[in-house]
Design an enzyme around this catalytic site. Structure first.
Site, PDB file in Angstrom:
ATOM      1  N   SER A  12      25.474  39.637  51.742  1.00 60.76           N
ATOM      2  CA  SER A  12      25.797  40.137  50.621  1.00 60.76           C
ATOM      3  C   SER A  12      24.520  40.648  49.797  1.00 60.76           C
ATOM      4  O   SER A  12      23.572  39.690  49.821  1.00 60.76           O
ATOM      5  CB  SER A  12      26.727  39.521  49.565  1.00 60.76           C
ATOM      6  OG  SER A  12      26.549  40.209  48.176  1.00 60.76           O
ATOM      7  N   HIS A  37      27.105  42.631  53.673  1.00 57.28           N
ATOM      8  CA  HIS A  37      28.321  42.879  52.990  1.00 57.28           C
ATOM      9  C   HIS A  37      28.102  43.596  51.773  1.00 57.28           C
ATOM     10  O   HIS A  37      27.194  43.173  50.905  1.00 57.28           O
ATOM     11  CB  HIS A  37      28.803  41.363  52.724  1.00 57.28           C
ATOM     12  CG  HIS A  37      29.742  40.914  51.812  1.00 57.28           C
ATOM     13  ND1 HIS A  37      31.201  40.888  52.353  1.00 57.28           N
ATOM     14  CD2 HIS A  37      30.064  41.008  50.493  1.00 57.28           C
ATOM     15  CE1 HIS A  37      32.129  40.703  51.623  1.00 57.28           C
ATOM     16  NE2 HIS A  37      31.778  40.879  50.176  1.00 57.28           N
ATOM     17  N   ASP A  39      29.213  44.586  48.020  1.00 55.33           N
ATOM     18  CA  ASP A  39      29.947  44.189  47.075  1.00 55.33           C
ATOM     19  C   ASP A  39      30.097  45.224  46.064  1.00 55.33           C
ATOM     20  O   ASP A  39      29.303  45.640  45.405  1.00 55.33           O
ATOM     21  CB  ASP A  39      29.445  42.844  46.364  1.00 55.33           C
ATOM     22  CG  ASP A  39      29.583  41.891  47.208  1.00 55.33           C
ATOM     23  OD1 ASP A  39      30.763  41.376  47.510  1.00 55.33           O
ATOM     24  OD2 ASP A  39      28.876  41.129  47.500  1.00 55.33           O
ATOM     25  N   MET A  41      31.779  46.982  42.849  1.00 55.11           N
ATOM     26  CA  MET A  41      32.534  46.754  41.632  1.00 55.11           C
ATOM     27  C   MET A  41      32.927  47.786  40.507  1.00 55.11           C
ATOM     28  O   MET A  41      31.894  48.472  40.252  1.00 55.11           O
ATOM     29  CB  MET A  41      31.919  45.322  40.812  1.00 55.11           C
ATOM     30  CG  MET A  41      31.534  44.233  41.699  1.00 55.11           C
ATOM     31  SD  MET A  41      30.652  42.863  40.864  1.00 55.11           S
ATOM     32  CE  MET A  41      30.329  41.663  42.524  1.00 55.11           C
ATOM     33  N   HIS A  70      33.247  45.524  50.456  1.00 58.04           N
ATOM     34  CA  HIS A  70      34.079  44.569  49.936  1.00 58.04           C
ATOM     35  C   HIS A  70      34.484  45.483  48.386  1.00 58.04           C
ATOM     36  O   HIS A  70      33.638  45.268  47.525  1.00 58.04           O
ATOM     37  CB  HIS A  70      33.596  43.303  49.610  1.00 58.04           C
ATOM     38  CG  HIS A  70      34.274  42.430  48.814  1.00 58.04           C
ATOM     39  ND1 HIS A  70      33.986  41.096  48.042  1.00 58.04           N
ATOM     40  CD2 HIS A  70      35.722  42.608  48.394  1.00 58.04           C
ATOM     41  CE1 HIS A  70      34.756  40.686  47.506  1.00 58.04           C
ATOM     42  NE2 HIS A  70      35.928  41.174  47.784  1.00 58.04           N
ATOM     43  N   MET A  72      35.894  45.578  44.951  1.00 52.52           N
ATOM     44  CA  MET A  72      36.665  44.953  44.090  1.00 52.52           C
ATOM     45  C   MET A  72      36.716  46.156  42.970  1.00 52.52           C
ATOM     46  O   MET A  72      36.117  46.127  41.884  1.00 52.52           O
ATOM     47  CB  MET A  72      35.486  43.842  43.266  1.00 52.52           C
ATOM     48  CG  MET A  72      35.463  42.767  44.482  1.00 52.52           C
ATOM     49  SD  MET A  72      34.031  41.656  44.144  1.00 52.52           S
ATOM     50  CE  MET A  72      32.842  42.570  45.243  1.00 52.52           C
ATOM     51  N   MET A 141      38.364  34.391  48.880  1.00 51.45           N
ATOM     52  CA  MET A 141      37.204  34.380  47.997  1.00 51.45           C
ATOM     53  C   MET A 141      37.146  32.851  47.344  1.00 51.45           C
ATOM     54  O   MET A 141      38.015  32.265  47.276  1.00 51.45           O
ATOM     55  CB  MET A 141      37.684  35.442  46.552  1.00 51.45           C
ATOM     56  CG  MET A 141      37.749  36.712  47.047  1.00 51.45           C
ATOM     57  SD  MET A 141      36.195  37.209  47.571  1.00 51.45           S
ATOM     58  CE  MET A 141      35.066  37.011  46.122  1.00 51.45           C
ATOM     59  N   GLY A 146      33.057  39.035  41.172  1.00 51.38           N
ATOM     60  CA  GLY A 146      32.502  39.773  39.860  1.00 51.38           C
ATOM     61  C   GLY A 146      30.969  39.367  40.033  1.00 51.38           C
ATOM     62  O   GLY A 146      30.246  40.178  39.438  1.00 51.38           O
ATOM     63  N   ASP A 179      34.099  34.123  51.151  1.00 56.36           N
ATOM     64  CA  ASP A 179      33.210  34.906  50.277  1.00 56.36           C
ATOM     65  C   ASP A 179      33.030  34.230  48.995  1.00 56.36           C
ATOM     66  O   ASP A 179      33.879  33.923  48.115  1.00 56.36           O
ATOM     67  CB  ASP A 179      33.460  36.316  50.207  1.00 56.36           C
ATOM     68  CG  ASP A 179      32.560  37.218  49.417  1.00 56.36           C
ATOM     69  OD1 ASP A 179      31.427  36.612  49.344  1.00 56.36           O
ATOM     70  OD2 ASP A 179      33.015  38.258  48.944  1.00 56.36           O
ATOM     71  N   GLY A 180      31.614  33.706  48.596  1.00 54.94           N
ATOM     72  CA  GLY A 180      31.466  33.303  47.330  1.00 54.94           C
ATOM     73  C   GLY A 180      30.987  31.787  47.324  1.00 54.94           C
ATOM     74  O   GLY A 180      31.475  30.887  47.877  1.00 54.94           O
ATOM     75  N   GLY A 181      29.670  31.432  47.234  1.00 52.82           N
ATOM     76  CA  GLY A 181      29.184  30.434  46.925  1.00 52.82           C
ATOM     77  C   GLY A 181      28.739  29.518  48.437  1.00 52.82           C
ATOM     78  O   GLY A 181      28.649  28.310  48.248  1.00 52.82           O
ATOM     79  N   GLY A 201      25.222  35.425  49.962  1.00 50.77           N
ATOM     80  CA  GLY A 201      24.394  36.300  49.106  1.00 50.77           C
ATOM     81  C   GLY A 201      23.163  35.442  48.478  1.00 50.77           C
ATOM     82  O   GLY A 201      21.900  35.284  49.183  1.00 50.77           O
TER      83      GLY A 201
HETATM   84  C1  DX5 Z   1      31.291  38.114  44.439  1.00 49.90           C
HETATM   85  C2  DX5 Z   1      31.034  38.698  45.633  1.00 49.90           C
HETATM   86  C3  DX5 Z   1      30.531  37.789  46.788  1.00 49.90           C
HETATM   87  C4  DX5 Z   1      29.149  37.216  46.385  1.00 49.90           C
HETATM   88  C5  DX5 Z   1      28.309  36.433  47.346  1.00 49.90           C
HETATM   89  O1  DX5 Z   1      32.036  38.862  43.755  1.00 49.90           O
HETATM   90  O2  DX5 Z   1      32.168  39.184  46.565  1.00 49.90           O
HETATM   91  O3  DX5 Z   1      29.747  38.623  48.011  1.00 49.90           O
HETATM   92  O4  DX5 Z   1      28.126  38.098  45.554  1.00 49.90           O
HETATM   93  O5  DX5 Z   1      27.048  35.958  46.842  1.00 49.90           O
HETATM   94  P1  DX5 Z   1      27.008  34.441  46.473  1.00 49.90           P
HETATM   95  O6  DX5 Z   1      26.569  33.877  48.150  1.00 49.90           O
HETATM   96  O7  DX5 Z   1      25.854  34.384  45.727  1.00 49.90           O
HETATM   97  O8  DX5 Z   1      28.232  33.728  46.230  1.00 49.90           O
HETATM   98 ZN    ZN Z   2      31.849  40.113  48.337  1.00 47.41          ZN
END
Ligand code: DX5
Ligand code: ZN
Length: 221
Positions: A12, A37, A39, A41, A70, A72, A141, A146, A179-181, A201
């Site tokens: 990401s 990826h 993101d 938003m 992705h 959102m 997720m 966000g 996806d996420g953390g 990310g």
């Molecule tokens: C959150 C995103 C993720 C995220 C990935 O809304 O969809 O793709 O930013 O980044 P890290 O790895 O920092 O969580």
């Molecule tokens: Zn994402």
């Protein structure tokens, strides 16, 4: 239970320095990551705003890598054509988004791009089950969408396992991404639960040796 040898790695670019996007894209390319990826938003589906199709198009062109959008966003039906036109190879919409999701998934299929469905941590995994015949991938997720840089929610591991079990029971060759953390610490459990791709990310950009980081992520399966 599927246990992929080598999970795919998508980076990401949300945590990249957008004043030096060329440097970030080169870092992703030279790391050996499989995909980018994107993101997206809209300030409605999630409170934050990131970037739109014009920047997505530039990233597609400059990176030379497969790019997954992705979305959102609310009303993905209105938004997705611009990301297909931008060159995304996969478009992921949220199961919580407004509108006729099946119609969007069908349109994506007809447009020749891979179809993904994402779901938020608070949404029951079973919500997806009636839709699994119409998607190529699911994005589980593991943070509230966000923002980048949040902590991984460990319940994601069990959710991946339930989804993989359901896909196996129905004989579906579903790709499951998380996806996420995501970090080296939690990626192994995800791989064992049946995930075959991870999105990274902040952990990617914080890593002093991105190629070693991607190789280690692949090695955890
Ligand atoms: C959150 C995103 C993720 C995220 C990935 O809304 O969809 O793709 O930013 O980044 P890290 O790895 O920092 O969580
Ligand atoms: Zn994402």
């Amino acid at each position: 239970m599927t246990m992929p040898d080598s999970p795919a790695v998508a980076v990401s670019v949300l945590s990249a320095d957008f004043a030096h996007l060329d440097v970030a894209l080169e870092a992703v390319r030279s790391s050996g990551a499989d995909a980018i990826h994107l993101d997206v938003m809209d300030g409605h589906f999630v409170p934050n705003i990131s970037y739109g199709p014009a920047i997505a198009r530039d990233i597609v062109r400059a990176s030379g890598l497969p790019c997954h959008a992705h979305l959102m966003v609310d009303d993905p039906e209105r938004m997705f054509p611009a990301f297909v036109a931008a060159g995304a190879t996969e478009v992921v919409i949220h199961v919580e988004a407004s509108g006729d999701l099946l119609r969007v998934l069908d349109a994506l299929h007809r447009a020749g791009v891979a179809r993904g469905l994402a779901l938020n941590p608070g949404t029951a995994i079973e919500t997806l089950f009636p839709l699994l015949d119409y998607v190529d991938s699911v994005l589980v997720m593991s943070v509230e969408p966000g923002w980048g840089g949040q902590s991984f929610l460990p319940e994601a591991v069990g959710r991946v396992r339930r989804l993989r079990d359901e896909a196996l029971r129905r004989g579906l060759s579903l790709r499951i991404a998380v996806d996420g953390g995501v970090t080296l610490e939690n990626a192994a459990a995800l791989g064992h639960a049946g995930a075959d791709a991870v999105v990274v990310g902040s952990a990617f950009f914080a890593s002093p040796d991105r190629a070693a980081f991607v190789a280690s992520l692949r090695g955890v399966g």
